[in-house]
Design an enzyme around this catalytic site. Structure first.
Site, PDB file in Angstrom:
ATOM      1  N   HIS A   1       7.965 -18.395   5.841  1.00 31.36           N
ATOM      2  CA  HIS A   1       8.117 -17.590   4.622  1.00 31.36           C
ATOM      3  C   HIS A   1       6.883 -17.672   3.719  1.00 31.36           C
ATOM      4  CE1 HIS A   1      12.194 -16.595   5.620  1.00 31.36           C
ATOM      5  NE2 HIS A   1      12.595 -17.861   5.614  1.00 31.36           N
TER       6      HIS A   1
ATOM      7  N   ASP B   1      13.623 -17.070  14.372  1.00 34.37           N
ATOM      8  CA  ASP B   1      14.406 -17.659  13.286  1.00 34.37           C
ATOM      9  C   ASP B   1      15.367 -16.586  12.768  1.00 34.37           C
ATOM     10  OD1 ASP B   1      14.053 -20.143  11.140  1.00 34.37           O
ATOM     11  OD2 ASP B   1      14.759 -18.307  10.163  1.00 34.37           O
TER      12      ASP B   1
ATOM     13  N   HIS C   1      16.075 -15.872   9.766  1.00 36.71           N
ATOM     14  CA  HIS C   1      15.560 -15.186   8.578  1.00 36.71           C
ATOM     15  C   HIS C   1      14.302 -14.412   8.943  1.00 36.71           C
ATOM     16  CE1 HIS C   1      17.795 -18.765   7.096  1.00 36.71           C
ATOM     17  NE2 HIS C   1      18.276 -17.866   6.236  1.00 36.71           N
TER      18      HIS C   1
ATOM     19  N   ASP D   1      18.310 -21.254  13.368  1.00 36.67           N
ATOM     20  CA  ASP D   1      19.442 -20.983  12.484  1.00 36.67           C
ATOM     21  C   ASP D   1      20.242 -19.747  12.889  1.00 36.67           C
ATOM     22  OD1 ASP D   1      17.150 -19.658  11.829  1.00 36.67           O
ATOM     23  OD2 ASP D   1      17.064 -20.330   9.748  1.00 36.67           O
TER      24      ASP D   1
HETATM   25 ZN    ZN Z   1      15.527 -19.515   8.816  1.00 40.49          ZN
END
Ligand code: ZN
Ligand code: ZN
Lengths: 439, 554
Positions: A112, A151, A153, A240
């Site tokens: 991120h 991932d 996200h 995740d």
């Molecule tokens: Zn994540």
């Protein structure tokens, strides 16, 4: 005795003395059970699998990629320097031919973290994979690199770092941004004006399980990779998407992650998120490690795993099938124009406000790319943290033309004379010059 | 008061009797490979003749008995019963024919995730019984976190076994495949070792030495009392190199990072000291091709020794790794490293004249000056030793660490001193010094350093304590000790408990508990979080009696 088909180096660095806060998901305990599982399995006794110690990244490694304001040391802690150093070690093992593949099982994560960093976002401060990739390019020459982010996200940081880079293909498959942090990652984001079709977002519906992920791999990721022909495949191996993860809504399994890894054949995998530290990580990390090494993983499964109850509905599979129809087009027939940026003279300009959730402030940023026919183009960034001092960054890209290079230096000089900015940073990839001014 | 040390080696059996002032008697006899007891007997009786038997207090014995039994396959069939759960296919670790995998599993915190299948267990036992198996190894994945399934297996095996090894009794360290192999070998040599132990006790009785305490050497540079060794005979393997290393500690005052060479006939053993302490193998040694959890000093063997043959391949003079009979000086036909050292007048042993004549003849046959041949042979041997040492140090410096603190501290080993022992030690001292440019020492009595090390080494032991305050348990696997603990149980309490249990265990072994040598080697406590609440602590403490000698003579 078990033997690895591909020699594998694992850089295991659990940072047992670092946490964001005592009960934060990104805490000391995160890789404890993974370590127990890997030890108990005797993973490092398998012929061809070896554990290595991370290196510590240099500030120059970070400042080669990021505009860091006020400075790298203020944003990245020791633990970030080490997790990034772990990825660099993984890269060195592969680039120097000591290992066929490498897995940096390190924390904290990084996907991120954007091009410009003023603090931590989504548990990330600096972009581990990007810093590793640019370390590789600086040392081993220009490479075509594909980064596949698995991932849950959206890898908004990696997307941002490589937005203007046509030599880096970034594919992120993640839970649909309409249902989860950071709320981005849609197919319309195809890359900047000079890198259209090099940024591929695959937003998947909540509840996607093994079959859905594998359909995406077969119909989108693999055909694109086959065409792009990267020198290196990097996997941002977030975990995740797991059916037990406490902060996401997907149904992926250890078997699924291992099968995905087997198909992707990444040269280097880097751990990203994954917060089901007892029920998922020990099994997923084992599955990924075995798949990377080419060792049988068919007995690796979570104690509560039931593929029948986790299976996607027909509706979900149909929806994913439609994504598989349309998304490859973004790569094979990219749009004529980037969805972001307005043309202002020779420049393509983006104004953005970026929220730093971990620290709770907003950055306002203006990024401009000099549209050049000779090269990727000069990049400049003007940034301000809520009423704070202004920062200014200039990047002369790899392979920059003389004009862009010289323009870069004259803009820097001009900015210094005007003294409008508290902090300034110059990234000159052409001559490998990295400078910062201000304090 | 005398301490005896006997090291039964491949070629020689060395014995010493040590008094307060030093060596009072020393013996070297040839090892009778097929009857180790007779070698021990003859060494002992010679020692007894030259000393006052009533003042002998203790005998420490390093023996190749278990090692030989394993290497030569002279061991009995073992029933290996395992239960694995998710992970690698347990059949990959099948190391004998009576190997049975029982459904059932525990997870990494020791929670039962699948019951042990009793029917399948009964079938496995009855199959073992049919093939005449009398010793059993029962090992489950994560048994150091919870021994419940191994205990169920023990109960089911019951009277079918003369002896059972349960995985968690070996060590609290995690590594399922190694635990299987260790338990297997422990069972495999149990009977042969116990017969030997009986014979040793009988012999001592006959010689009027029934009063002395007998300890068996382990590969980690420590000893275990004979009665205890009967249950864990696998711990007696590969103790020879450790005896030599401990000898060096007794003979020299080692304070710096150092390299120790034990140059033997066929091999050179390399050990590394960090500060004054020998390094321990991270996990355990390999037996055959099977890694185990048997703790050992880190000793790296390379195929260069005094009896290593000299050969020429594509114009390059090489030494080893093959050994073709003895040196010419001792009646052999092909020149060896020892013959090269004799030619250079560095070594004075065997038939010098014959050695030199044979060496010169060999040199002229390959059209080389004997001086040049000798120089090149010695150089090749030293280069091999040098390169292996560099690799070993580099490997140790690459060993993983898991905290930011350890990584940034980055303690690297930089050897400052070299100690050499073994037959050609004196002869090679200067050559080694010239190559390494490090202070190089050959201790006095280096030829019996192994027996001295055996005589003086202390009883060692290690334990691991594991506590999970959410589940309310504390467990020390190797002692089979389990206790309920309150939620307030913390690292401090765990460290105290670990030390107390360690010292109490020594007491049970009738070893004077010396708190000074007990130390905690690893200790950590993790908050376990569920959602945003801390639900307990996951605590791990390791402590040990560190290897060392009871006196020094430096
Ligand atoms: Zn994540
Ligand atoms: Zn240009």
């Amino acid at each position: 005795m078990l033997k690895a088909e591909n020699s594998l180096g694992i850089i295991f660095f659990p940072a047992y003395d670092w946490a964001i806060s005592p009960t934060h998901p990104e805490r000391e305990e995160r890789l404890l059970y993974t370590q127990d599982q890997l030890r108990e399995e005797g993973l490092f006794d398998i012929e061809g699998i070896r554990e290595y110690k991370p290196e510590v990244a240099e500030t120059e490694d970070i400042e080669r990629v990021h505009f860091c304001f006020p400075e790298a040391e203020a944003i990245a802690t020791r633990s970030h320097y080490i997790s990034t150093g772990g990825a660099i070690k993984a890269a060195e093992l592969v680039m120097q031919g000591e290992r066929d593949r490498a897995f940096a099982l390190v924390r904290p994560p990084g996907h991120h973290a954007m091009k410009t960093v003023l603090g931590s976002r989504g548990f990330c401060a600096i972009n581990v994979e990007a810093i590793m990739c640019e370390h590789i390019r600086e040392k081993y020459g220009q490479k075509r690199i594909a980064i596949i982010d698995t991932d849950c996200h959206h890898g908004d940081g990696t997307q941002d770092v490589y937005w203007h880079d046509p030599d880096t293909l970034f594919i992120s498959m993640h839970q649909d941004g309409r249902t989860i942090y950071p709320g981005t990652g849609f197919p319309k984001d195809a890359g900047g004006p000079k890198a259209l079709g090099r940024n591929i977002n695959i937003p998947l519906p909540p509840g996607t399980s093994d079959a859905g992920f594998m359909m995406v791999m077969e119909r989108i990721v693999m055909p694109i990779l086959e065409d792009f022909k990267p020198d290196l495949i990097i996997n941002s191996a977030g975990q995740d998407n797991h059916f037990t993860d406490p902060i996401t809504n997907m149904n992926f399994s250890a078997q699924g992650y291992a099968a995905l890894t087997k198909m992707l054949k990444p040269d280097i995998a880097v751990l990203e998120g994954g917060y089901a530290i007892q029920g998922a990580l020990p099994y997923v990390n084992l599955g990924i490690s075995l798949a990377l090494a080419g060792v049988d993983y068919s007995h690796v499964c979570e104690p509560g795993w039931n593929p029948e109850t986790l299976k996607e509905s027909d509706e979900i599979m149909k929806y994913i099938a439609t994504l598989c129809e349309s998304i490859p087009n973004i790569y094979f027939n990219p749009p004529a124009k980037s969805n972001e940026g307005i043309i202002n003279g020779d420049w393509s300009v983006r104004h953005r406000n970026i929220f730093y959730d971990t620290e709770g402030f907003t950055e306002s940023q203006t990024e401009s790319l000099l549209l050049c026919n000779e090269c990727r183009g000069l990049l400049k960034v003007q940034t301000q943290k809520e009423n704070g001092p202004m920062g200014f960054g200039i990047e002369i890209p790899i392979g920059a033309c003389d004009k862009c290079r010289n323009t870069g230096y004259s803009i820097l000089e001009e900015a210094q004379v005007k003294s409008k900015y508290r902090y300034m940073q110059m990234i000159n990839r052409r001559e490998k010059e990295y400078m910062r001014y201000g304090f | 008061m005398l301490l005896l040390g006997i090291d039964v080696g491949g070629t020689h059996t060395d014995a010493v009797a040590l008094g307060p002032k030093g060596i009072e008697a020393q013996v070297k006899v040839a090892t009778n490979h097929d009857d180790l007891l007779s070698s021990i007997k003859s060494a002992l009786s010679e020692i007894v003749q030259n000393t006052d038997a009533s003042s002998i207090k203790q005998l420490n014995l390093s023996t190749t008995l278990s090692t030989n039994a394993i290497v030569e396959g002279r061991f009995e069939d073992v029933g290996v019963i395992v239960s694995a759960g998710p992970g690698l296919d347990p059949h990959s670790f099948m190391l004998c024919k009576d190997f049975h995998v029982i459904p059932g599993s525990l997870d990494h915190r020791g929670s039962e995730t699948k019951q042990l299948n009793n029917l399948s267990l009964e079938e496995a036992i009855s199959s073992c019984r049919k093939s005449g198996v009398k010793v059993y190894a029962a090992v489950t994945k994560f048994s150091p976190r919870n021994p419940a399934h191994e205990k169920e297996m023990e109960l089911a095996i019951g009277d079918n076994a003369d002896f059972i090894t349960l995985g968690h009794q070996i060590t609290g360290r995690l590594n399922f495949p190694r635990r299987i192999a260790t338990a297997f070998y422990n069972c495999a040599v149990w009977r042969v070792f116990n017969k030997f132990a009986d014979a040793i006790s009988g012999t001592l009785e006959e010689m009027g030495l029934g009063h002395i305490k007998v300890n068996i050497l382990k590969a980690d540079g420590g000893t275990m009392p004979l009665p205890l060794s009967r249950k864990v005979p696998v711990q007696s393997i590969f103790s020879g190199p450790a005896a030599s290393v401990m000898g060096i500690i007794a003979l020299c005052k080692i304070t710096h990072d150092s390299i120790i060479y034990d140059i033997g006939g066929t091999t050179t053993d390399i050990a590394i000291f960090v500060g004054g302490t020998p390094l321990i193998e991270q996990e355990g040694i390999n037996i055959g091709s099977h890694p185990t959890l048997v703790r050992a000093l880190k000793v790296h063997s390379i195929g260069v020794g005094g009896d290593s043959a000299i050969s020429i391949l594509e114009g390059i003079v090489r030494v080893g790794p093959t050994r073709v009979g003895p040196s010419i000086a001792f009646g052999g036909e092909i020149p060896t490293l020892t013959d090269a050292l004799i030619w250079k007048d560095s070594c004075d042993c065997g038939n010098i004249g014959k050695s030199k004549a044979g060496f010169a003849a060999f040199a002229s046959k390959i059209d080389m000056e004997p001086d040049e041949l000798a120089d090149k042979a010695i150089e090749n041997a030293i280069d091999k030793i040098h390169d292996s040492t560099r690799e070993l140090v580099e490997e140790i410096n690459q060993q993983p660490v898991y905290t930011i603190h350890e990584l940034l501290e980055n303690r690297r080993i930089i050897p400052r001193k070299i100690y050499i022992m073994g037959g050609p030690a004196k002869a090679m001292k200067m050559d080694i010094f010239r190559k390494f440019r490090l202070s190089t020492e050959v201790p006095e009595n280096y030829d019996v350093a192994n027996a001295i090390g055996a005589a003086l080494t202390r009883t060692t032991t290690e334990i691991e304590l594991f506590a999970d305050t959410e589940r309310g348990v504390m467990f020390i696997p190797s002692l089979g000790y389990r206790e309920n603990v309150p939620r307030t149980y913390n690292l401090e309490a765990a460290e105290k408990d670990a030390m107390n249990h360690l010292l109490a265990h020594l007491g049970e072994m009738r070893v004077a508990a010396d708190g000074d040598n007990a130390l905690i080697t690893a200790s950590s406590s993790f908050n376990m979080v569920n959602g945003s609440t801390t639900v307990g602590r996951n605590i791990r403490v390791k402590c040990q009696i560190k290897p060392g000698v009871v006196r020094t003579y430096s």
